[in-house]
Design a protein around this motif. Sequence first.
Motif, PDB file in Angstrom:
ATOM      1  N   LYS A 192      11.553   7.559  11.348  1.00  0.00           N
ATOM      2  CA  LYS A 192      10.178   7.106  11.155  1.00  0.00           C
ATOM      3  C   LYS A 192       9.852   6.199  12.338  1.00  0.00           C
ATOM      4  O   LYS A 192      10.550   5.204  12.566  1.00  0.00           O
ATOM      5  CB  LYS A 192      10.016   6.368   9.836  1.00  0.00           C
ATOM      6  N   VAL A 193       8.840   6.571  13.090  1.00  0.00           N
ATOM      7  CA  VAL A 193       8.490   5.872  14.323  1.00  0.00           C
ATOM      8  C   VAL A 193       7.120   5.236  14.173  1.00  0.00           C
ATOM      9  O   VAL A 193       6.146   5.912  13.817  1.00  0.00           O
ATOM     10  CB  VAL A 193       8.474   6.842  15.525  1.00  0.00           C
ATOM     11  N   GLY A 194       7.049   3.920  14.435  1.00  0.00           N
ATOM     12  CA  GLY A 194       5.780   3.208  14.384  1.00  0.00           C
ATOM     13  C   GLY A 194       5.228   3.030  15.783  1.00  0.00           C
ATOM     14  O   GLY A 194       5.972   2.694  16.715  1.00  0.00           O
ATOM     15  N   PHE A 195       3.944   3.263  15.934  1.00  0.00           N
ATOM     16  CA  PHE A 195       3.274   3.122  17.229  1.00  0.00           C
ATOM     17  C   PHE A 195       2.145   2.119  17.132  1.00  0.00           C
ATOM     18  O   PHE A 195       1.413   2.081  16.148  1.00  0.00           O
ATOM     19  CB  PHE A 195       2.657   4.458  17.667  1.00  0.00           C
ATOM     20  N   VAL A 196       1.995   1.309  18.183  1.00  0.00           N
ATOM     21  CA  VAL A 196       0.834   0.437  18.359  1.00  0.00           C
ATOM     22  C   VAL A 196       0.002   1.072  19.458  1.00  0.00           C
ATOM     23  O   VAL A 196       0.524   1.365  20.543  1.00  0.00           O
ATOM     24  CB  VAL A 196       1.264  -0.996  18.748  1.00  0.00           C
ATOM     25  N   PHE A 197      -1.274   1.289  19.181  1.00  0.00           N
ATOM     26  CA  PHE A 197      -2.127   1.926  20.180  1.00  0.00           C
ATOM     27  C   PHE A 197      -2.322   1.032  21.397  1.00  0.00           C
ATOM     28  O   PHE A 197      -2.479  -0.177  21.281  1.00  0.00           O
ATOM     29  CB  PHE A 197      -3.492   2.272  19.596  1.00  0.00           C
ATOM     30  N   GLN A 198      -2.315   1.658  22.565  1.00  0.00           N
ATOM     31  CA  GLN A 198      -2.769   1.036  23.797  1.00  0.00           C
ATOM     32  C   GLN A 198      -4.275   1.309  23.806  1.00  0.00           C
ATOM     33  O   GLN A 198      -4.768   2.036  22.950  1.00  0.00           O
ATOM     34  CB  GLN A 198      -2.055   1.679  24.997  1.00  0.00           C
ATOM     35  N   PRO A 199      -5.036   0.770  24.742  1.00  0.00           N
ATOM     36  CA  PRO A 199      -6.485   1.028  24.671  1.00  0.00           C
ATOM     37  C   PRO A 199      -6.787   2.526  24.512  1.00  0.00           C
ATOM     38  O   PRO A 199      -6.296   3.362  25.271  1.00  0.00           O
ATOM     39  CB  PRO A 199      -6.993   0.488  26.012  1.00  0.00           C
ATOM     40  N   LEU A 200      -7.565   2.827  23.475  1.00  0.00           N
ATOM     41  CA  LEU A 200      -7.904   4.220  23.155  1.00  0.00           C
ATOM     42  C   LEU A 200      -9.158   4.656  23.893  1.00  0.00           C
ATOM     43  O   LEU A 200      -9.996   3.829  24.263  1.00  0.00           O
ATOM     44  CB  LEU A 200      -8.150   4.356  21.652  1.00  0.00           C
ATOM     45  N   THR A 201      -9.294   5.974  24.050  1.00  0.00           N
ATOM     46  CA  THR A 201     -10.539   6.504  24.611  1.00  0.00           C
ATOM     47  C   THR A 201     -11.650   6.284  23.588  1.00  0.00           C
ATOM     48  O   THR A 201     -11.380   6.181  22.378  1.00  0.00           O
ATOM     49  CB  THR A 201     -10.412   8.012  24.895  1.00  0.00           C
ATOM     50  N   PRO A 202     -12.894   6.242  24.038  1.00  0.00           N
ATOM     51  CA  PRO A 202     -14.002   6.108  23.077  1.00  0.00           C
ATOM     52  C   PRO A 202     -14.008   7.230  22.034  1.00  0.00           C
ATOM     53  O   PRO A 202     -14.318   6.994  20.868  1.00  0.00           O
ATOM     54  CB  PRO A 202     -15.254   6.170  23.965  1.00  0.00           C
ATOM     55  N   GLU A 203     -13.623   8.458  22.443  1.00  0.00           N
ATOM     56  CA  GLU A 203     -13.601   9.589  21.507  1.00  0.00           C
ATOM     57  C   GLU A 203     -12.550   9.373  20.417  1.00  0.00           C
ATOM     58  O   GLU A 203     -12.807   9.621  19.235  1.00  0.00           O
ATOM     59  CB  GLU A 203     -13.301  10.903  22.248  1.00  0.00           C
ATOM     60  N   ALA A 204     -11.360   8.933  20.805  1.00  0.00           N
ATOM     61  CA  ALA A 204     -10.299   8.684  19.821  1.00  0.00           C
ATOM     62  C   ALA A 204     -10.692   7.548  18.886  1.00  0.00           C
ATOM     63  O   ALA A 204     -10.502   7.641  17.671  1.00  0.00           O
ATOM     64  CB  ALA A 204      -8.978   8.373  20.523  1.00  0.00           C
ATOM     65  N   THR A 205     -11.262   6.487  19.442  1.00  0.00           N
ATOM     66  CA  THR A 205     -11.705   5.346  18.622  1.00  0.00           C
ATOM     67  C   THR A 205     -12.746   5.791  17.600  1.00  0.00           C
ATOM     68  O   THR A 205     -12.662   5.443  16.418  1.00  0.00           O
ATOM     69  CB  THR A 205     -12.272   4.226  19.509  1.00  0.00           C
ATOM     70  N   ALA A 206     -13.715   6.589  18.037  1.00  0.00           N
ATOM     71  CA  ALA A 206     -14.776   7.052  17.137  1.00  0.00           C
ATOM     72  C   ALA A 206     -14.198   7.931  16.026  1.00  0.00           C
ATOM     73  O   ALA A 206     -14.559   7.778  14.852  1.00  0.00           O
ATOM     74  CB  ALA A 206     -15.835   7.822  17.926  1.00  0.00           C
ATOM     75  N   ALA A 207     -13.298   8.838  16.366  1.00  0.00           N
ATOM     76  CA  ALA A 207     -12.713   9.734  15.372  1.00  0.00           C
ATOM     77  C   ALA A 207     -11.892   8.957  14.340  1.00  0.00           C
ATOM     78  O   ALA A 207     -12.010   9.197  13.132  1.00  0.00           O
ATOM     79  CB  ALA A 207     -11.837  10.780  16.073  1.00  0.00           C
ATOM     80  N   ILE A 208     -11.064   8.023  14.802  1.00  0.00           N
ATOM     81  CA  ILE A 208     -10.228   7.244  13.882  1.00  0.00           C
ATOM     82  C   ILE A 208     -11.099   6.343  13.006  1.00  0.00           C
ATOM     83  O   ILE A 208     -10.862   6.205  11.801  1.00  0.00           O
ATOM     84  CB  ILE A 208      -9.170   6.436  14.661  1.00  0.00           C
ATOM     85  N   THR A 209     -12.132   5.755  13.574  1.00  0.00           N
ATOM     86  CA  THR A 209     -13.053   4.908  12.804  1.00  0.00           C
ATOM     87  C   THR A 209     -13.710   5.707  11.680  1.00  0.00           C
ATOM     88  O   THR A 209     -13.785   5.240  10.537  1.00  0.00           O
ATOM     89  CB  THR A 209     -14.120   4.291  13.730  1.00  0.00           C
ATOM     90  N   LYS A 210     -14.175   6.927  11.986  1.00  0.00           N
ATOM     91  CA  LYS A 210     -14.789   7.774  10.943  1.00  0.00           C
ATOM     92  C   LYS A 210     -13.771   8.101   9.852  1.00  0.00           C
ATOM     93  O   LYS A 210     -14.093   8.096   8.673  1.00  0.00           O
ATOM     94  CB  LYS A 210     -15.320   9.050  11.565  1.00  0.00           C
ATOM     95  N   PHE A 211     -12.530   8.416  10.252  1.00  0.00           N
ATOM     96  CA  PHE A 211     -11.486   8.749   9.289  1.00  0.00           C
ATOM     97  C   PHE A 211     -11.196   7.566   8.359  1.00  0.00           C
ATOM     98  O   PHE A 211     -10.935   7.751   7.172  1.00  0.00           O
ATOM     99  CB  PHE A 211     -10.200   9.163  10.029  1.00  0.00           C
ATOM    100  N   MET A 212     -11.255   6.348   8.887  1.00  0.00           N
ATOM    101  CA  MET A 212     -10.892   5.164   8.106  1.00  0.00           C
ATOM    102  C   MET A 212     -11.947   4.782   7.073  1.00  0.00           C
ATOM    103  O   MET A 212     -11.679   4.015   6.167  1.00  0.00           O
ATOM    104  CB  MET A 212     -10.639   3.976   9.036  1.00  0.00           C
ATOM    105  N   ARG A 213     -13.168   5.292   7.179  1.00  0.00           N
ATOM    106  CA  ARG A 213     -14.223   4.945   6.219  1.00  0.00           C
ATOM    107  C   ARG A 213     -13.952   5.506   4.845  1.00  0.00           C
ATOM    108  O   ARG A 213     -13.364   6.510   4.654  1.00  0.00           O
ATOM    109  CB  ARG A 213     -15.574   5.477   6.698  1.00  0.00           C
TER     110      ARG A 213
END
Length: 98
Positions: free
Chosen positions: A77-98
Motif C-alpha cells: 500500500k503506497v501513499g502519495f502526496v501530490f506535487q503541484p497538480l495541473t489545473p485539469e487534474a485539480t478540477a477533476a479531483i475537486t469535482k470527484f470530492m463533492r
Amino acid sequence: MRKILRVRAMLVMDGGAPMPARTFDLGLAGMSVTTEYKVEVNKTGQVVFEMLVDGKPQIITCKAKVSHCIFSGDHFKVGFVFQPLTPEATAAITKFMR
C-alpha cells in the motif's frame, strides 16, 4: 478527507519503468494505491488513472511523492502526496470530492 476510488492505475516513478497499480482512495492533497511492487519512500513520479468527470472518462496524471509504502498481505500500500497538480487534474479531483 479522502474518498474511496478503486480503478486501475499506472505508477511511473522518476527513472523507472511503468508499474501497474490500483487506486485505493483519493483526496485533494494525495492518494493511496496498491501494487505488487515496493516503492521507495520520498521518491517522486507520476500516478496515472482514469476517472469519470461529468459522466465522461478522463485520464488524470498527478505528479506525486511517496509518503509511505507498507507491505499488506499480498501487496504494497503506497501513499502519495501530490506535487503541484495541473489545473485539469485539480478540477477533476475537486469535482470527484463533492
